[in-house]
Design a protein around this motif. Structure first.
Motif, mmCIF file in Angstrom:
data_model
loop_
_atom_site.group_PDB
_atom_site.id
_atom_site.type_symbol
_atom_site.label_atom_id
_atom_site.label_comp_id
_atom_site.label_asym_id
_atom_site.label_seq_id
_atom_site.Cartn_x
_atom_site.Cartn_y
_atom_site.Cartn_z
ATOM 1 N N LEU A 65 -20.288 6.497 -9.977
ATOM 2 C CA LEU A 65 -20.529 6.696 -8.553
ATOM 3 C C LEU A 65 -21.639 5.767 -8.085
ATOM 4 C CD1 LEU A 65 -19.898 8.407 -6.064
ATOM 5 C CD2 LEU A 65 -21.719 9.933 -6.755
ATOM 6 N N GLY A 66 -22.693 5.711 -8.884
ATOM 7 C CA GLY A 66 -23.793 4.834 -8.523
ATOM 8 C C GLY A 66 -23.347 3.401 -8.391
ATOM 9 N N TYR A 67 -22.500 2.989 -9.329
ATOM 10 C CA TYR A 67 -22.016 1.613 -9.282
ATOM 11 C C TYR A 67 -21.175 1.371 -8.050
ATOM 12 C CZ TYR A 67 -19.527 -2.592 -10.405
ATOM 13 O OH TYR A 67 -18.990 -3.830 -10.330
ATOM 14 N N THR A 68 -20.334 2.345 -7.717
ATOM 15 C CA THR A 68 -19.500 2.172 -6.527
ATOM 16 C C THR A 68 -20.357 2.031 -5.284
ATOM 17 O OG1 THR A 68 -17.896 3.607 -7.596
ATOM 18 C CG2 THR A 68 -17.553 3.134 -5.281
ATOM 19 N N LEU A 69 -21.344 2.922 -5.161
ATOM 20 C CA LEU A 69 -22.192 2.834 -3.978
ATOM 21 C C LEU A 69 -22.918 1.512 -3.936
ATOM 22 C CD1 LEU A 69 -23.647 6.425 -3.747
ATOM 23 C CD2 LEU A 69 -22.047 5.313 -2.214
ATOM 24 N N LYS A 70 -23.350 1.087 -5.108
ATOM 25 C CA LYS A 70 -24.072 -0.182 -5.129
ATOM 26 C C LYS A 70 -23.163 -1.313 -4.661
ATOM 27 C CE LYS A 70 -25.100 -2.090 -8.988
ATOM 28 N NZ LYS A 70 -25.646 -2.588 -10.241
ATOM 29 N N SER A 71 -21.931 -1.275 -5.096
ATOM 30 C CA SER A 71 -21.065 -2.387 -4.717
ATOM 31 C C SER A 71 -20.581 -2.255 -3.286
ATOM 32 C CB SER A 71 -19.885 -2.463 -5.676
ATOM 33 O OG SER A 71 -19.293 -1.191 -5.786
ATOM 34 N N CYS A 72 -20.581 -1.027 -2.754
ATOM 35 C CA CYS A 72 -20.202 -0.868 -1.355
ATOM 36 C C CYS A 72 -21.372 -1.087 -0.422
ATOM 37 C CB CYS A 72 -19.660 0.539 -1.090
ATOM 38 S SG CYS A 72 -18.071 0.827 -1.803
ATOM 39 N N ALA A 73 -22.498 -1.432 -0.979
ATOM 40 C CA ALA A 73 -23.725 -1.434 -0.188
ATOM 41 C C ALA A 73 -23.600 -2.263 1.082
ATOM 42 C CB ALA A 73 -24.875 -1.945 -1.038
ATOM 43 N N LEU A 112 -21.781 -0.691 8.337
ATOM 44 C CA LEU A 112 -21.401 0.519 9.051
ATOM 45 C C LEU A 112 -22.608 1.157 9.723
ATOM 46 C CD1 LEU A 112 -19.229 2.625 9.625
ATOM 47 C CD2 LEU A 112 -19.899 3.750 7.525
ATOM 48 N N LEU A 113 -23.673 1.217 8.952
ATOM 49 C CA LEU A 113 -24.906 1.782 9.482
ATOM 50 C C LEU A 113 -25.374 1.008 10.695
ATOM 51 C CD1 LEU A 113 -26.214 4.180 8.148
ATOM 52 C CD2 LEU A 113 -27.958 2.668 7.239
ATOM 53 N N PHE A 114 -25.256 -0.283 10.605
ATOM 54 C CA PHE A 114 -25.696 -1.140 11.714
ATOM 55 C C PHE A 114 -24.882 -0.873 12.963
ATOM 56 C CE2 PHE A 114 -27.309 -4.659 13.874
ATOM 57 C CZ PHE A 114 -26.274 -5.413 14.383
ATOM 58 N N SER A 115 -23.585 -0.781 12.801
ATOM 59 C CA SER A 115 -22.763 -0.546 13.986
ATOM 60 C C SER A 115 -23.003 0.852 14.541
ATOM 61 C CB SER A 115 -21.290 -0.748 13.648
ATOM 62 O OG SER A 115 -20.933 0.027 12.546
ATOM 63 N N LEU A 116 -23.231 1.793 13.642
ATOM 64 C CA LEU A 116 -23.558 3.139 14.113
ATOM 65 C C LEU A 116 -24.855 3.128 14.914
ATOM 66 C CD1 LEU A 116 -22.761 5.652 11.266
ATOM 67 C CD2 LEU A 116 -21.960 5.693 13.615
ATOM 68 N N THR A 117 -25.804 2.362 14.393
ATOM 69 C CA THR A 117 -27.085 2.287 15.103
ATOM 70 C C THR A 117 -26.891 1.745 16.507
ATOM 71 O OG1 THR A 117 -28.003 1.750 12.962
ATOM 72 C CG2 THR A 117 -29.459 1.529 14.837
ATOM 73 N N MET A 118 -26.042 0.739 16.605
ATOM 74 C CA MET A 118 -25.755 0.184 17.919
ATOM 75 C C MET A 118 -25.213 1.253 18.850
ATOM 76 S SD MET A 118 -24.132 -3.532 17.151
ATOM 77 C CE MET A 118 -22.906 -3.259 18.388
ATOM 78 N N ALA A 119 -24.254 1.998 18.330
ATOM 79 C CA ALA A 119 -23.645 3.032 19.170
ATOM 80 C C ALA A 119 -24.672 4.083 19.585
ATOM 81 C CB ALA A 119 -22.497 3.688 18.408
ATOM 82 N N ILE A 120 -25.516 4.452 18.611
ATOM 83 C CA ILE A 120 -26.508 5.485 18.910
ATOM 84 C C ILE A 120 -27.449 5.005 20.001
ATOM 85 C CG2 ILE A 120 -28.518 6.650 17.946
ATOM 86 C CD1 ILE A 120 -26.951 6.828 15.323
ATOM 87 N N ILE A 121 -27.868 3.773 19.887
ATOM 88 C CA ILE A 121 -28.813 3.257 20.880
ATOM 89 C C ILE A 121 -28.171 3.235 22.253
ATOM 90 C CG2 ILE A 121 -30.109 1.238 21.592
ATOM 91 C CD1 ILE A 121 -30.608 0.622 18.695
ATOM 92 N N ILE A 122 -26.918 2.787 22.275
ATOM 93 C CA ILE A 122 -26.230 2.700 23.570
ATOM 94 C C ILE A 122 -26.154 4.078 24.212
ATOM 95 C CG2 ILE A 122 -24.011 2.264 24.658
ATOM 96 C CD1 ILE A 122 -23.588 0.045 22.612
ATOM 97 N N PHE A 123 -25.643 5.026 23.433
ATOM 98 C CA PHE A 123 -25.444 6.349 24.033
ATOM 99 C C PHE A 123 -26.754 7.044 24.345
ATOM 100 C CE2 PHE A 123 -21.134 7.157 24.624
ATOM 101 C CZ PHE A 123 -20.417 6.464 23.681
ATOM 102 N N ALA A 124 -27.739 6.823 23.475
ATOM 103 C CA ALA A 124 -29.029 7.461 23.742
ATOM 104 C C ALA A 124 -29.616 6.952 25.046
ATOM 105 C CB ALA A 124 -29.964 7.198 22.571
ATOM 106 N N THR A 125 -29.498 5.657 25.227
ATOM 107 C CA THR A 125 -30.017 5.089 26.484
ATOM 108 C C THR A 125 -29.304 5.678 27.688
ATOM 109 O OG1 THR A 125 -30.231 3.050 25.227
ATOM 110 C CG2 THR A 125 -30.595 2.923 27.598
ATOM 111 N N VAL A 126 -27.976 5.721 27.536
ATOM 112 C CA VAL A 126 -27.197 6.235 28.670
ATOM 113 C C VAL A 126 -27.570 7.683 28.972
ATOM 114 C CG1 VAL A 126 -24.859 6.873 29.332
ATOM 115 C CG2 VAL A 126 -25.302 4.635 28.386
#
Lengths: 219, 624
Positions: free
Chosen positions: B309-317, B323-337
């Motif tokens: 599992l650790g290896y998989t997560l590491k390789s999916c990093a 994904l985290l970055f795009s989520l952050t974008m969405a959060i910022i947009i909606f939070a502002t709105v």
């Protein structure tokens, strides 16, 4: 959100969804070239050529092995011929050869063309062989061999030598060779060689006459 | 030469008549056929099953068992057939190779037995056709891996004299090797569990104390928990030190993930020992206690699944990061709105944009705690849009991770295929070398042919007895082409060497007389005489060949020259090797040989045969 999904979609194997709309043009592959050709009977071929029955059988077996459909197209011909000359590029000369064998100019050599040509080359008289050679040189089959035609032939022969030769093939070598050839053959200096000039000159040249006999016993 | 093409050789030779009128030189003599071509069937009896084929079919590959005279050993006089005591099913593929020129690998056959058959019949497996080659290589690799695994298992019957250190390391790595190791394994696992449980139970409220305040067990039974903690840490420390001692490469061990986890697990305790009773850093002390929970990661030594599992997560990093970055974008947009939408409402919880982050995250992940809710209409509209898009957000990470997993899986397969392709490249290189072998075979036989002419050997003593009739006919064809164009085939190395020597010079006119060639000495393509002292080499010999010398002039002169040079060439052989290798890597050295090598005349006065010493000069330069 759509932009995000598009962005993420690039990473995931979703793009194939977008290609559903494209219609596949692979249907044209279904029109297979199922052209086949069966040669004339052995007896007819025996009558037309100077080969014995056994020789014709052996020739056909080799022919059919390489070309199961019974027809040789130019690309296959070039591939086969190139394998004998690994160091150079034999495709141009193979093209000329192909045209020499494909007497009815339909783009493929049938077994009859093949065996009739071979019969001339191996069992024919000297005159017939010289005729064949002249036919080879005469690219547009108008009865005259011009300098340009001869140059093309010569260049293709030199191409077969490849790069690694001793001495190195210079660019002027083929044209010099052509000039020498015309000096020898073109008796009336009209810039073309006719079949009569060709045969007459060759019959006088001992080297050429000897070399014509070289391949008598090939089969 | 390919099989079917051999059938077209008569055609190619006949077509050579087209060159004859053009040639200025006389053509070489055609190779004599030793006997009339035997167009006959031969019978191959393989363990009772009779195969019949033409003799010519087998002659296509003269370097295999069936194509050479080696099969005569298997000839049975009484039954007039060739008997082979081999597997008839596998023989089918072998015989089909002769017939079609393509070797196929039957998938239902065992790879080892197939290899054995090929080795018996002298066929290289590299020429397996593209249709079957991947399968063959895969099976071969599996087999090799299985053999390696077997070997490793056998290795566990440990060699008798291993040092104490190595024994310990093996015990740590593989607990099944000895009982001690197994005991150790379970004991450490037990103590990890104890430690973790202790940490957890420490915080449970544990009954009442007289002043009516619920205290956690840790405070109530401080001493007991402290003793438990100490015991666990002692065990872990001892274990870590033992591993450190036993590790073959201490530096690498200290850098590994597991050892870092070990250190992090025990360090807080020691730090805590050091800094007790220091009030200002008690906050940090508390934080350190949090790190004790990392002891749970020590379980990953005990569990293969955790490691994967650790290896998989590491390789999916990277994907997860994106994904985290795009989520952050969405959060910022909606939070502002949401912030600006709720700005107007009274007593709004959305006090700032960062405060709205919490609402956005809770809504998008469809948690909906309800501690922050929009009150304005605009807020509610945007809030619902936010939650709807949150559903999409939930749906997206799963395929990403799944596709990552499958991508990693396929990557593994592709890495194997790439390894196979590297082998493919190597295989193609070998096929190309064998094809070059035909051209070099021609050069080789040319020299042998000239040997024969000069030494006037009889037919029996021909040096080139190993070339088949097919090959000699092919070589004759190439010889005719040479005569037509008045140029010779040479190999690449010689060509590059002579190209180096060439400056701006005039080539001699193409008159066949040798005298004009002599005038060229010292300029382009200085010929050297190097007689390779290996006359009996097989036609498909080494790819690098030595250039030949034209010995048009017959006679004793040549004979003596050959003898002189032969002895000298054997001296040159070893000097030659680095030069040859250098050229084969197709790197032309920059040392231009500007000094024209003067022709060294032999005692017989053959001006055009510079012999040994000049060659040595050249070789030295090119070996730079």
């Amino acid at each position: 959100m759509l932009s995000l999904s598009l962005l993420l979609g690039v990473n995931t194997p979703l793009p194939h969804l977008f290609s559903l709309c494209k219609d596949d043009s692979s249907d044209s592959d279904l029109e297979l070239s199922t052209v086949r050709h069966q040669p004339e009977g052995l007896d007819q071929l025996q009558a037309q050529t100077k080969f014995t029955r056994k020789e014709l059988q052996s020739l056909y077996r080799g022919f059919k092995n390489e070309c199961p459909s019974g027809l040789v197209d130019e690309e296959t011909f070039k591939t086969i011929y190139s394998q004998f000359f690994p160091q150079g590029d034999a495709t141009t000369y193979a093209h000329f050869l192909f045209n020499a064998f494909d007497t009815d100019r339909n783009g493929s050599i049938r077994f009859e063309d093949f065996v009739i040509g071979l019969s001339v080359l191996l069992r024919g008289s000297i005159t017939e062989k010289l005729n064949w050679a002249f036919n080879l040189y005469d690219i547009n089959k108008d009865g005259y061999v011009t300098k340009e035609e001869m140059l093309a032939i010569m260049q293709s022969i030199y191409d077969m030598m490849g790069r690694y030769t001793y001495p190195c093939v210079r660019d002027e070598a083929p044209s010099e060779h052509v000039d020498k050839f015309f000096q020898k053959m073109d008796k009336n200096r009209d810039g073309v060689v006719t079949i009569e000039e060709f045969i007459e000159t060759c019959q006088k040249d001992e080297n050429i006459m000897n070399s014509m006999q070289l391949f008598e016993n090939v089969i | 030469m390919a099989a079917g093409v051999a059938a077209w050789l008569p055609f190619a030779r006949a077509a050579a008549i087209g060159w004859m009128p053009v040639a200025n030189l006389p053509m070489p003599v055609a190779p004599a056929e030793k006997s009339k071509r035997r167009e006959e069937l031969i019978i191959l009896n393989v363990s009772g099953r009779r195969f019949q084929t033409w003799r010519n079919t087998l002659d296509r590959y003269p370097d295999t068992l069936l194509g050479s005279s080696e099969k005569e050993f298997f000839y049975n006089e009484e039954t007039k057939e060739y008997f082979f005591d081999r597997d008839p099913d596998l023989f089918r593929s072998v015989l089909n190779f002769y017939r079609t020129g393509k070797l196929h690998y039957p998938r239902y056959e065992c790879i080892a037995s197939y290899d054995e058959e090929l080795a018996f019949f002298g066929i290289q497996p590299e020429i397996i056709g593209d249709c079957c080659y991947e399968e063959y290589k895969d099976r071969k690799r599996e087999n090799a891996e299985r053999l390696m695994d077997d070997q490793e298992d056998n290795k566990d019957n440990k060699p008798p004299n291993m040092t104490c250190r190595e024994t310990m390391w093996r015990a740590f790595e593989n607990p099944h090797t000895s009982t001690m190791a197994l005991v150790f394994y379970y004991v450490t696992g037990f103590f990890i569990a104890i430690s973790v449980i202790t940490n957890v139970v420490e915080t449970v409220p544990c009954g009442l104390v007289p002043n009516q305040k619920e205290v956690p067990c840790g405070v109530r039974y401080t001493v007991a928990f402290f003793c438990m903690d100490t015991a666990c840490v002692m065990i872990f420390t001892v274990e870590y030190l033992m591993r450190l001692f036993a590790a073959p490469s201490r530096y690498r061990f200290m850098r590994s993930v597991m050892s870092i986890i070990d250190v992090v697990a025990i360090l807080p305790y020691y730090i805590g020992l050091v800094m007790t009773d220091n009030e200002d850093v008690s906050g940090a002390f508390v934080t350190l206690r949090v790190f004790r929970v990392f002891r749970i990661f020590k379980f990953s030594r005990h569990s293969q699944g955790l490691r994967i599992l650790g290896y998989t997560l590491k390789s999916c990093a990277s994907e997860l990061g994106f994904l985290l970055f795009s989520l952050t974008m969405a959060i910022i947009i909606f939070a502002t709105v949401m912030f600006y939408a709720e700005k107007g409402s009274t007593s709004s919880k959305f006090t700032s944009i960062p405060a709205s982050f919490w609402y956005t995250i809770v809504t998008m992940t469809t948690l909906g705690y309800g501690d922050m809710v929009p009150k304005t209409i605009a807020g509610k509209i945007f809030g619902s849009i936010c939650s709807l898009s949150g559903v999409l957000v939930i749906a997206l990470p799963v395929p990403v991770i799944v596709s990552n997993f499958s991508r990693i899986y396929h990557q593994n397969q592709r890495a194997d295929k790439r390894r196979a392709q590297k082998m493919q490249k190597a295989r193609l290189a070998r096929i190309r070398i064998s094809r070059e072998g035909t051209s070099s075979a021609f050069l080789h036989s040319k020299r042998n042919g000239l040997f024969n002419e000069v030494l006037e050997l009889t037919e029996d003593q021909r040096l080139s007895k190993s070339t088949s009739l097919l090959e000699s006919q092919h070589h004759h064809l190439l010889h005719c082409l040479e005569k037509t164009t008045n140029h010779e085939f040479v190999d690449e190395q010689y060509y590059q060497q002579s190209y180096l020597e060439a400056g701006m010079q005039n080539y001699p006119s193409q008159s066949p007389s040798l005298s004009s060639r002599e005038g060229v000495t010292g300029t382009c393509c200085t010929r050297r005489s190097k007689k390779h002292h290996t006359p009996l080499q097989n036609a498909s010999g080494p790819a690098h060949m030595q250039p030949l010398t034209h010995t048009h002039q017959q006679g004793l002169q040549e004979l003596s020259t050959i003898h002189i040079s032969t002895s000298r060439s054997s001296l040159n052989m070893r000097v030659d090797e680095p030069g040859a290798l250098n050229c084969q890597s197709s790197q032309i050295t920059t040392a231009i040989i500007s000094i024209p090598t003067p022709p060294v005349t032999t005692p017989d006065g053959d001006a055009h045969l510079p012999v040994g010493p000049t060659y040595q000069n050249v070789v030295k330069v090119s070996a730079l």
